[in-house]
Scaffold this active site. Structure first.
Site, short mmCIF file in Angstrom:
data_model
loop_
_atom_site.label_atom_id
_atom_site.label_comp_id
_atom_site.label_asym_id
_atom_site.label_seq_id
_atom_site.Cartn_x
_atom_site.Cartn_y
_atom_site.Cartn_z
N CYS A 2 0.45 -3.00 -1.20
CA CYS A 2 -0.59 -2.95 -2.22
C CYS A 2 -0.96 -1.50 -2.51
O CYS A 2 -0.73 -0.61 -1.69
CB CYS A 2 -1.85 -3.69 -1.77
N GLY A 3 -1.56 -1.29 -3.65
CA GLY A 3 -2.10 0.01 -4.00
C GLY A 3 -3.59 -0.10 -4.30
O GLY A 3 -4.02 -1.04 -4.97
#
Length: 301
Positions: A2-3
């Protein structure tokens, strides 16, 4: 994988540009999460006695005007509303509990993405750039915003499973990592009256913080307890009505970087997401410490 990205403005003169500043930050996280993206923005507050809801329906042609008319006529609730792509934002003069109860009984297929006096959550499946354009992120105004991109590895790619998650008034959370005790915690929190819409472990983390705040903890106290009670590896960014916080687990294997100037505090999973911010070349930049939380709130300025 994820970012995560977040932007908290110290300088009110930048609030009209928050969407413009944040959009490239979110898009920069595309490689960390091309499946879905979302963000929670804080601004356009309603007054005491009012509640602001971000609502979503599976039917793209859902009649929001009819829902608003029913609230006005049947419940005698004063309100205004507007639609933004696939969501509708309702501002209603009502008690939160009564409004939730009515929606659960009379419009059970309407999903509540957020409730508060300031927050709006907008999220969708697809590329971050497309989602930002659909919701006109660039034109938005506000004091702070957090966002997330997701490459789903443990569950289906759905709008409901994307971040941010909100389980309480003006509180939301985005998460990079995984919790190992979320099923046990979910059951315990349900017994305490916290409700969940998905099986995502990140929603459990949001629910845990909501529960601690409802018990009377400050945000800092809630985060201290979270370090003790949440097991796994994580980087959290948490949004509240007054600001935002960043916290990593004791191992801190998930990446994170913070940058601070006189005008803003910014957070990202990778430094490259911060490079478009004004004055970043002169910012204090550091990696947040393990098992440590960092909080910026308007009330503490």
């Amino acid at each position: 994988m994820c970012g995560i990205v977040g932007l908290y403005l110290k300088n009110p003169e930048l609030e009209s540009r928050i969407g413009e500043l944040f959009k490239p930050m979110l898009i920069a996280m595309t490689e960390r999460g091309p499946d879905s993206a979302g963000f929670a923005i804080y601004g356009d507050e309603v007054g005491d006695g009012w509640v602001k809801l971000t609502l979503r329906h599976p039917d793209a042609e859902y009649d929001w005007e009819a829902l608003a008319t029913r609230l006005k006529n049947e419940q005698q609730m004063e309100l205004s509303w507007f639609q933004n792509a696939s969501v509708a934002v309702f501002k209603v003069r009502a008690e939160e509990a009564a409004l939730r109860e009515w929606l659960a009984e009379e419009a059970a297929d309407v999903l509540i993405l957020s409730v508060g006096q300031s927050i709006e959550i907008l999220k969708e499946v697809g590329l971050p750039e497309k989602i930002a354009e659909n919701f006109n992120l660039e034109g938005m105004k506000g004091s702070h915003i957090i966002g997330h991109t997701r490459m789903a590895t443990e569950s289906a790619v759905t709008m409901e499973g994307s971040h941010p998650f909100s389980t309480g008034m003006d509180l939301c959370l985005v998460h990079n990592g995984s919790l190992s005790n979320h099923n046990r915690l979910r059951d315990a929190l349900k017994r305490e009256g916290i409700s969940f819409e998905t099986q995502n472990d990140s929603e459990v983390a949001a629910g845990y913080l909501t529960w601690r705040l409802q018990k009377g903890d400050s945000l800092k106290e809630a985060l201290e307890h979270a370090l003790e009670d949440l097991d796994g590896f994580f980087t959290f960014t948490i949004g509240t009505r007054d600001g935002f916080a960043v916290m990593r687990d004791p191992i801190a294997c998930k990446p994170a970087v913070l940058a601070e100037t006189d005008d803003y505090v910014a957070m990202a999973s990778e430094y490259q997401a911060l490079t478009t911010l004004p004055g970043i070349e002169n910012a204090k930049v550091w990696e947040p410490e393990p098992a440590t939380f960092y909080v910026w709130e308007r009330s503490s300025n």
